[in-house]
Scaffold this active site. Sequence first.
Site, PDB file in Angstrom:
ATOM      1  N   ASP A  32      -2.920 -47.538-133.870  1.00 31.91           N
ATOM      2  CA  ASP A  32      -2.765 -48.974-133.653  1.00 31.91           C
ATOM      3  C   ASP A  32      -4.013 -49.756-134.024  1.00 31.91           C
ATOM      4  O   ASP A  32      -3.953 -50.723-134.790  1.00 31.91           O
ATOM      5  CB  ASP A  32      -2.396 -49.255-132.193  1.00 31.91           C
ATOM      6  CG  ASP A  32      -0.990 -48.792-131.853  1.00 31.91           C
ATOM      7  OD1 ASP A  32      -0.270 -48.358-132.774  1.00 31.91           O
ATOM      8  OD2 ASP A  32      -0.615 -48.851-130.676  1.00 31.91           O
ATOM      9  N   ARG A  74     -10.939 -52.107-117.613  1.00 31.39           N
ATOM     10  CA  ARG A  74     -10.768 -53.192-118.598  1.00 31.39           C
ATOM     11  C   ARG A  74     -11.830 -54.285-118.504  1.00 31.39           C
ATOM     12  O   ARG A  74     -12.340 -54.740-119.527  1.00 31.39           O
ATOM     13  CB  ARG A  74      -9.359 -53.780-118.475  1.00 31.39           C
ATOM     14  CG  ARG A  74      -8.248 -52.804-118.831  1.00 31.39           C
ATOM     15  CD  ARG A  74      -8.465 -52.194-120.200  1.00 31.39           C
ATOM     16  NE  ARG A  74      -7.409 -51.273-120.581  1.00 31.39           N
ATOM     17  CZ  ARG A  74      -7.605 -50.006-120.908  1.00 31.39           C
ATOM     18  NH1 ARG A  74      -8.827 -49.495-120.868  1.00 31.39           N
ATOM     19  NH2 ARG A  74      -6.601 -49.240-121.269  1.00 31.39           N
ATOM     20  N   ASP A  84      -2.674 -54.818-119.383  1.00 30.77           N
ATOM     21  CA  ASP A  84      -4.013 -54.820-119.971  1.00 30.77           C
ATOM     22  C   ASP A  84      -4.315 -56.076-120.777  1.00 30.77           C
ATOM     23  O   ASP A  84      -5.459 -56.522-120.834  1.00 30.77           O
ATOM     24  CB  ASP A  84      -4.210 -53.578-120.842  1.00 30.77           C
ATOM     25  CG  ASP A  84      -4.473 -52.341-120.013  1.00 30.77           C
ATOM     26  OD1 ASP A  84      -4.763 -52.486-118.807  1.00 30.77           O
ATOM     27  OD2 ASP A  84      -4.403 -51.224-120.555  1.00 30.77           O
ATOM     28  N   SER A  95       2.051 -42.029-123.223  1.00 25.23           N
ATOM     29  CA  SER A  95       1.007 -43.032-123.383  1.00 25.23           C
ATOM     30  C   SER A  95      -0.036 -42.754-122.314  1.00 25.23           C
ATOM     31  O   SER A  95       0.275 -42.754-121.117  1.00 25.23           O
ATOM     32  CB  SER A  95       1.592 -44.437-123.201  1.00 25.23           C
ATOM     33  OG  SER A  95       0.575 -45.409-123.202  1.00 25.23           O
TER      34      SER A  95
END
Length: 524
Positions: A138, A219, A248, A300
């Site tokens: 990605d 994050r 996120d 994931s």
Amino acid sequence: MASAGVPSGFVGKPPRALPLTSLAANLLRPVLSALLLSPRWCANPSAWFADLVALHAAAAACCPKSLGEAAALSSDATTVQVPRRHRNKARNGQAIRCAMATGKEQGAISTANSGDQTKGGLRGKLNKVVLAYSGGLDTSVIVPWLRENYGCEVVCFTADVGQGAIELEGLEKKAKASGACQLVVKDLKEEFVSEYIYPCLRAGAVYERKYLLGTSMARPVIAKAMVDVAKEVGADAVAHGCTGKGNDQVRFELTFYALNPELKVVAPWREWDITGREDAIEYAKKHNVPVPVSKKSIYSRDRNLWHLSHEGDILEDPANEPKEDMYMMSVAPENAPSEPEYLEIGIVAGVPVSINGRDLSPASLLAELNEIGGKHGIGRIDMVENRLVGMKSRGVYETPGGTIMAAAVRELEALTLDRETMQWKDIVALKYAELVYAGLWFHPLRQGFDALMEKLTATTTGSVTLKLYKGSVNVVSRKSPYSLYREDISSFENGEIYNQADAEGFIRLYGLPTRVRAMLEKGL
């Protein structure tokens, strides 16, 4: 003064004629006619020549031999040479050369022609974008997409938050191959543990009874570092690879807004036409981006020093039991050692500082507890949670070291906090966890709660001994110089401080509301 037939904004001598064969001219004549009347040339005259260059290159690709012969017949024409290796870029007028960083964090030099610097992209113009970069498919695809759509330089940023050496291998090569001008890698492990994990641990923050906030805490530390890097490299935008369905994206962008609201935020998954892995692979091939050859996980995952999360595949049905081969940080409890292991965790002001008397840095302490806890099958959590964006999701988390830490701190608080303080701390902890989960790390309310937690846990100092055995963590000893526990009071034996006869009057007063209500109901 502009020549006749040339848009008024054009500066410089236009080509009298591009040498084309009759075949190429016939192919391009209707295209040229349309472009002469297009709003693009009227609004942006400087694009006139660049478009002709791209068309000329396209003709060359169609009829290279004839074009070469025709060029020799037109000695006074403006000649544009497009090397074969750059023909796939000619439609953007780009010729980019990038040098990657050779130091740990900086030292990259990048140059780009006017194609990137002045022309802009399909969606607008940005000068330089800092991209949260993992090296996976990605984010590798996002690099050329940003350049194509925003005509910008791309600085890839990777934060080392303890995801492991394997995930950091080869990042420089991957970033360069994707078209980035620079790769910045920062080791944030100690900052992550001391300034993000420890405040949550001290607060007792747990989201929806189970989740120890592993991704939620990571994050903001990554996003904060991106803002810092953007300032260092002179970027005017930041970008991330989060999907439009997850939490996120919110966590990254709220941090960006809090620390530098002037930065433009680009979220490709909310803009592009790529809908899945196959589309991303096709885009990568089209733009000569090497596709990662590693086996694609069916899950994931997100890994950092605190935890490893698993989502997707069979986990999307809450009725399915996770497969044992999914787990990576911990063994199955039934396969853990048959002998228990005892650990003494030293704690100062609500945060761990030592293991069995050995003082360790925050990151080192957590890493060691991960190894020990994983060996004993500690810290597996399977839960269905409410995402911030409104949907429910199912995730499986491995948090071996964090589970041990949380148990130790909680047990020491049983000695050092009185009833009212403990109850209010638990109440505030629920909201604290919600704020962190929702990406509001830099919100004044969370910061205010943090000050409160520091005050409440100032005396939570001492040590806790835990027994680890086949997935369980049990406390066997607690000690603190600030303990509110008094053996001489708690003993069943009579003492000078507590007179058992006093309990009668206390019970009568404490139970008075209960008695009054009962009297009312019975008509007394």
